[in-house]
Each structure stands twice: as C-alpha cells, then as structure tokens.
Motif scaffolding. Structure first.
Motif, mmCIF file in Angstrom:
data_model
loop_
_atom_site.group_PDB
_atom_site.id
_atom_site.type_symbol
_atom_site.label_atom_id
_atom_site.label_comp_id
_atom_site.label_asym_id
_atom_site.label_seq_id
_atom_site.Cartn_x
_atom_site.Cartn_y
_atom_site.Cartn_z
ATOM 1 N N GLN A 436 0.726 -1.149 0.050
ATOM 2 C CA GLN A 436 -0.073 -0.089 0.093
ATOM 3 C C GLN A 436 0.857 1.367 -0.046
ATOM 4 O O GLN A 436 0.572 2.321 -0.634
ATOM 5 C CB GLN A 436 -0.826 0.014 1.239
ATOM 6 N N LYS A 437 1.997 1.240 0.660
ATOM 7 C CA LYS A 437 2.765 2.373 0.778
ATOM 8 C C LYS A 437 3.437 2.432 -0.548
ATOM 9 O O LYS A 437 3.720 3.775 -0.939
ATOM 10 C CB LYS A 437 3.831 2.001 1.986
ATOM 11 N N SER A 438 3.914 1.337 -1.160
ATOM 12 C CA SER A 438 4.390 1.685 -2.535
ATOM 13 C C SER A 438 3.498 2.128 -3.543
ATOM 14 O O SER A 438 3.849 2.918 -4.450
ATOM 15 C CB SER A 438 5.054 0.141 -2.893
ATOM 16 N N LEU A 439 2.389 1.479 -3.705
ATOM 17 C CA LEU A 439 1.028 2.047 -4.297
ATOM 18 C C LEU A 439 0.860 3.721 -3.999
ATOM 19 O O LEU A 439 0.859 4.423 -5.509
ATOM 20 C CB LEU A 439 -0.003 1.423 -4.096
ATOM 21 N N LYS A 440 0.958 4.008 -2.944
ATOM 22 C CA LYS A 440 0.700 5.306 -2.538
ATOM 23 C C LYS A 440 1.595 6.384 -3.286
ATOM 24 O O LYS A 440 1.516 7.206 -3.701
ATOM 25 C CB LYS A 440 0.380 5.747 -1.204
ATOM 26 N N ALA A 441 3.170 5.868 -2.956
ATOM 27 C CA ALA A 441 4.157 6.625 -3.382
ATOM 28 C C ALA A 441 4.238 6.513 -5.108
ATOM 29 O O ALA A 441 4.791 7.760 -5.500
ATOM 30 C CB ALA A 441 5.376 5.987 -2.873
ATOM 31 N N ARG A 442 3.921 5.475 -5.588
ATOM 32 C CA ARG A 442 3.960 5.484 -7.235
ATOM 33 C C ARG A 442 3.037 6.130 -7.919
ATOM 34 O O ARG A 442 3.178 6.835 -8.852
ATOM 35 C CB ARG A 442 4.381 4.145 -7.613
ATOM 36 N N MET A 443 1.470 6.005 -7.425
ATOM 37 C CA MET A 443 0.611 6.249 -8.426
ATOM 38 C C MET A 443 -0.040 7.625 -7.788
ATOM 39 O O MET A 443 -0.721 8.299 -8.739
ATOM 40 C CB MET A 443 -0.602 5.443 -7.968
ATOM 41 N N ASN A 444 0.540 8.139 -6.764
ATOM 42 C CA ASN A 444 -0.058 9.519 -6.186
ATOM 43 C C ASN A 444 -1.443 9.857 -6.223
ATOM 44 O O ASN A 444 -2.426 9.136 -5.604
ATOM 45 C CB ASN A 444 0.901 10.531 -6.980
#
Length: 641
Positions: A436-444
């Motif tokens: 979830q952290k990676s998705l939030k950082a990458r997809m904004n």
C-alpha cells in the motif's frame, strides 16, 4: 500456480471423452489393476483417436508455442490436414528416431545465479510423447501408491499438504526425515527405469525401445545423455514417478502394507480412504517394526516417524536403499531429521511445525505453518515488478488494463495457493502495508481507497471476481478506476484430502469429478482469461468476459456444458457492425461450435453443426434468439424430429 495445472487436467478429461478414447483408457486401467501384462501398446498409441486427442491436449498447452531445434511450433502442425497429421505420426512410430532436444536454462528459485536446465523436444516429438503418455498413464495410475501426489491426474499440492497436516495433528508423527535426492532428474538410470516399467506390466518391447530412444535423444550442443530424464519433456514426469514408485511401496511395506496373519476390520474416512487403526494397534503391541508413513510430491518427499530413534534408523535405511536399489545419492547438507515440536520443516513452499497450543503440564500440539521465507521474497519481488508495470503501462489505455489484470491474477493466485498456510494472515499483513505504501508513493493522485470511492460516490465498476472476494475489504484500492486486489485481505483455508472415488479412469470417478466441477468455478481457467485478454478488444470486453465466465459457472449459455481453455468464446448478442457494444448485457459465453453455428449462413455448415451439437428444443430456442439478434436466419427448419 497449481490451479492452472488443475484446469489443464480437467480439460484433458473432457477431451478424452470427446475424442472417444476414454473407453480404451478405462480398460487399460482396469486390466492394470488386475495385474495383466500389456504387449501390443504401440497399436493403441498409433490409433487415430489417440493421435487426435494428443494434438488437442498439447494445443491447449502454452508450451506448444515454444519452438524446438527445428524451429517449428503448434502453428506448423495446424497447417496439416487431420489425415496427414495422423499419417505423419504413424509413420514416425514405425521406426522412431527423435530429433535433437533444445536445451535452455531457466532461473531456479530466487537466486539468479542458479539455473535449472530444460530440454525442449521438437513439436512433433512432443506430440508423440503425449500419445505415449495417454496410453501409459492409466496403466501406471493403477500401480502407483496413494501417498504420491506430484504430476498425477486429479492430485495436487493441496492434497499432499493435507496429508502432512493429518500426519502431524491426528496421527501425532512429530519426527520428519527430510531427504533431498542429489540431481534426481539428471541421474535416473535408463536401464533400471525400463526394468521397472517391465515390472509394472508394460511388456511391449517396441514401446520400450521408443521410450529408450526418447531418453537417449541428442541434446543440441551437448551430446547423447547416458542417464537422466530431461525436464521439459511431456513424458518425463510420468517416468520419474515410475522410478520413485518403488520407493513408495518399499516404505509402505515397512509398516502400512506389512502383512498380518489375522484380518482386521477396516473403517473408512469421509473422503473414502481406509482406516487401518486396528491393524496398526496390533503391530505396535506385537512387533518391533518402525512406524513410518511417507508423503511424496515428485522428488520432494517426507518420511514421518513417532520417535527420533525410529527416524534415525529410517534415515540411514532409505539412504542406503536409494543408493543400492536406484543408484541415487542424497544431498547431505539438505537431508536431515527434524523434530517438528522444535523446528520447522519446509515442504511445497511452506514452513510447517507442531506448535504447543495447550498448557505446560498438558500440551496440545497442532499444525502451525507459514509461507516459506524464499517464497515471501519472491512474492515481494513479483509485486514490486507488477506495480511498476501499472505505474508505467505505456500510452494505450488497454496496456493499463492488462497491467492491472496481471497484478490481480497474481494476487489471487498467491491467495489460492498459500491459504493452506495456517499463519497466512500474519505473513501477508506485513507485506500489505509495504504494498500500500508503494502504491501510494508511485500512483499519487491516480490512487483511490475504498473509503474515498464510497464517500465521493465514484461510479467505479468492480468486476464480479473482485467484488465477490474482496468487496468488503477496506484494503481495496483503485487506479484510474480499475480495482486492485488487496494482498493482505486473505484467510486460512484448510487443505482437503483427495477423495478416494475421484478417478479419471473409472465412470464413477469421472462422475464425481463432473459433479464437483458443476458446483465450482474453475479458478485456473479464470486466471487464464485474466492473463490472456483477447487482442485488439476493449478493456470492458475482456473484463466482462471474465465476469460472464464466473456468472455462467464456466458453462456454455446454449448447451450448458463446461468449457475448457480454447473452447471459450465471448459472443456479441448484437454484433458491433450493427451497433452492438462491449457492455456486459450484450455479451454471452458460448462454446466454439455453438459460436460457429450462431453465425453460420450456408445450409451445409448449419446442418454440420446441428448434427454435431444435437440440440434439444429448449437449446434450439436459445440459439435462434441469438441468431435473430445477429440478424441471421432461424435454424428451426433444421431441428431434428
């Protein structure tokens, strides 16, 4: 994942019935059970029905698109007429000389430096191997031990894990002998293998010489092998099981199959397997035998014992037996005795132990299992790659849909397989935070949570297969309107033992298979549809195709028959050239022959498929409704009286 293999096995069952080869396989199985010898098997291998069935089975296999040393694939065989293909195989079987095998190396596990060699025969040699496999498999199935689960019809990793859990939790086997055979597939003795086949009743010398030629086929750039079964060949898994079947029965003879003078009463478990509790109790009280049972999946096997002393004797006995009987060495650094009360033992991607959930004075040991650490690392690595694909999908909208589909397919596959682990929730919850952290950082700003979607009343369409499993999850995320399956939303599912009645080579066994299939959606085929969207069609079309497959329980809308991979057609009720759209209500899943009949216009074609499908009045009414919507003349005048 295993579900994909399961889908292919079920499809092969339907193919055997369709190509009128099932009766022959049933007889081979029944005769093998009776201990009969087989001396004219090449005649069965070369029958047109068997060759057509083999072609249908390998056509549905992704490997058929991989070229051998001659550069040919299934596309080249497709150009041949039915008669020419049958004649070509029969001619080659008259004096069989295999072409050279293409050697490739694929990654082994998570270590990029380790490679596993694969031998890829030419497409024609693969077709011939499939022909031989279809004849040998029912004979061998009747002789194989019940505790072997790898590369066998209607058996899976789930069944093997279920038996491991049963041995620990119900039978209280807390000591495991882990034996790793050093380079098993590369060290199988050809002469010994052929003798084992002879012992199983396969006494056709011409067929044995064909198999010998397959084993000794030249490996391009290396030479002619003197031992080993090449991984990558269609028949190799069966041959490997033949080699280790002798080990299965030898272990069983030490305890489970040990003969007694007196006949003891037998109880039966809910899955139909026999319970020899009275016999085992007599053996414990009246003999000094080592109590042992075995679970094997291909060359990965575990021996279960009641005490360390028994386990130690078994370790040396099996090591000696493998060396002198099969000419196989063990790997000392990977082979060991494990006390499950203290240490984990790894098997089929899981770490398993017996954990004390009772009190200190009154212990109660139950199974505790986790996803293996190497498997967790691989899952993390794959999710990272799949998230990257969603972040940079390319310029086309379709590419983004495909990236999301690959992500969802992988997550569902992980959940389906590893839900066997009792501690899967804790294993994947930690990973979920990272994802979830990676998705939030990458997809904004492209990323939306389930809460945001509900609060803003965004009109996002969630596919049925996502809504059914993850619709209640707060971990659900959306990228540009596409739903992403949450890796952390999962629960443990008890693995089930194989039902004894399930059998591809008995009428009652097949009836049980069809009954089970009728109640469930084939997850393997659903994965196939997700990973293989129809080219040059919209994301909505491909998404609705999967939803329709689930809604129709994998059955044809006209005939009601279960559809296999390669036979699933998504039909536009109102054709696109007449203004039809890709929306859900304008689509329907039908079989290939039904689809051809819906669009057929010439009397000859209509008659051909009407005779082939033999529709009843109700089915014909449904068909004509679809033909009417497609602006095609009714078929009512062709209805058989």
């Amino acid at each position: 994942m295993a579900t994909k293999d399961k889908a292919q096995k079920k499809a092969k069952l339907r193919h055997a019935e369709y190509y009128d080869f099932q009766e022959i396989q049933d007889k081979l199985y029944a005769d093998s059970l009776k201990g009969r010898e087989f001396k004219h098997l090449v005649e069965i291998v070369s029958t047109p029905e068997n060759i057509r069935l083999a072609y249908r089975n390998i056509k549905a296999n992704h490997g058929s698109k991989t070229a051998g040393t001659d550069g040919r694939t299934i596309k080249d065989l497709e150009k041949l007429s039915d008669e020419k293909l049958v004649a070509l195989v029969q001619r080659k079987l008259d004096w069989y000389e295999p072409q050279s095998v293409r050697r490739v190396e694929i990654p082994k596990g998570t270590d990029p430096t380790k490679k596993r060699p694969l031998g890829i025969p030419t497409i024609l040699d693969r077709l011939i191997q499939q022909c031989v496999l279809q004849v040998l498999e029912p004979i061998c199935e009747a002789k194989f031990h019940d505790h072997s689960y790898g590369f066998r019809p209607n058996r899976s990793q789930e069944h093997a894990i279920a038996l491991v859990y049963k041995n620990i939790q119900l039978s209280h086997y807390y000591f495991v002998v882990d034996i790793d055979i050093k380079g098993f597939f590369d060290n199988v003795n050809h002469g010994k293998l052929l003798k084992q086949m002879w012992t199983l009743g396969i006494r056709d010398k011409k067929l044995l010489s064909i198999i010998s030629a397959m084993l000794k086929a030249e490996v391009a750039g290396i030479g002619f092998p003197e031992k080993g079964t090449p991984q990558g060949g269609i028949i190799s898994p069966l041959l490997s099981n033949i080699v280790l079947n002798e080990l299965d029965w030898w272990v069983a003879s030490q305890w489970e199959e040990f003969p007694t003078r007196r006949k003891y009463s037998v109880n039966y478990h809910s899955n139909g397997s026999a319970n020899y509790g009275h016999k085992y109790e007599a053996l414990r009280n009246g003999t000094r035998l080592k109590e042992v049972t075995c679970v094997r999946y291909a060359d990965d096997f575990k021996l279960f014992a009641k005490s360390y002393k028994q386990a130690k004797k078994l370790f040396y006995a099996v090591t000696d037996w493998l060396k002198h009987r099969l000419g196989l060495d063990i790997s000392p650094e990977k082979s060991k005795i494990v006390n499950l009360k203290e240490t984990y033992s790894e098997f089929l991607g899981l770490r398993i132990k017996a954990a004390n959930h009772g009190r200190k004075r009154k212990p109660k040991f139950v199974v505790e299992s986790h996803i293996k650490e190497k498997s967790l690392d691989k899952i993390k690595s794959n999710l990272k790659r799949l998230i990257h694909d969603i972040e940079f999908p390319g310029h086309k909208k379709r590419a983004e849909y495909e990236a999301v589909s690959r992500f969802n397919s992988y997550v569902i596959g992980v959940h389906n397989y590893y839900s066997m682990a009792t501690m899967i929730c804790s294993d994947l919850n930690f990973m979920a935070f990272s994802v979830q952290k990676s998705l939030k950082a990458r997809m904004n700003k492209r990323l939306k949570t389930a809460k945001q979607v509900r609060k803003r009343k965004l009109n996002y369409v969630i596919p049925d297969y996502i809504k059914e499993r993850y619709g209640q999850s707060q971990q659900l995320r959306f990228v540009d309107g596409y739903a992403l399956a949450p890796i952390g939303y999962v629960k443990h599912k008890n693995p089930m033992l194989k039902r004894r009645i399930i059998n591809s080579y008995t009428p009652e066994g097949r009836e049980a298979i069809h009954k089970a299939l009728g109640k469930n959606i084939n997850i393997g085929i659903m994965h196939y549809l997700m990973r293989n969207p129809v080219p040059y069609r919209s994301a909505a079309y491909n998404d609705n195709r999967i939803s329709l497959y689930c809604a129709q329980f994998g059955k044809c809308a006209i005939t009601g028959e279960l559809l296999a991979i390669g036979d699933i057609h998504c039909h536009h009720k109102r054709p696109r050239h007449l203004g039809g759209t890709d929306e859900y209500k304008n689509l329907v899943i039908v079989g290939e022959d039904v689809h051809r009949l819906i669009h057929a216009t010439t009397p000859e074609t209509i008659r051909k498929y009407m005779d082939k499908l033999n529709l009843d009045s109700k089915q014909l009414k449904k068909l004509n409704k679809l033909r009417s919507l497609a602006n095609v003349e009714s078929c009512l005048q062709f209805d058989a009286i």
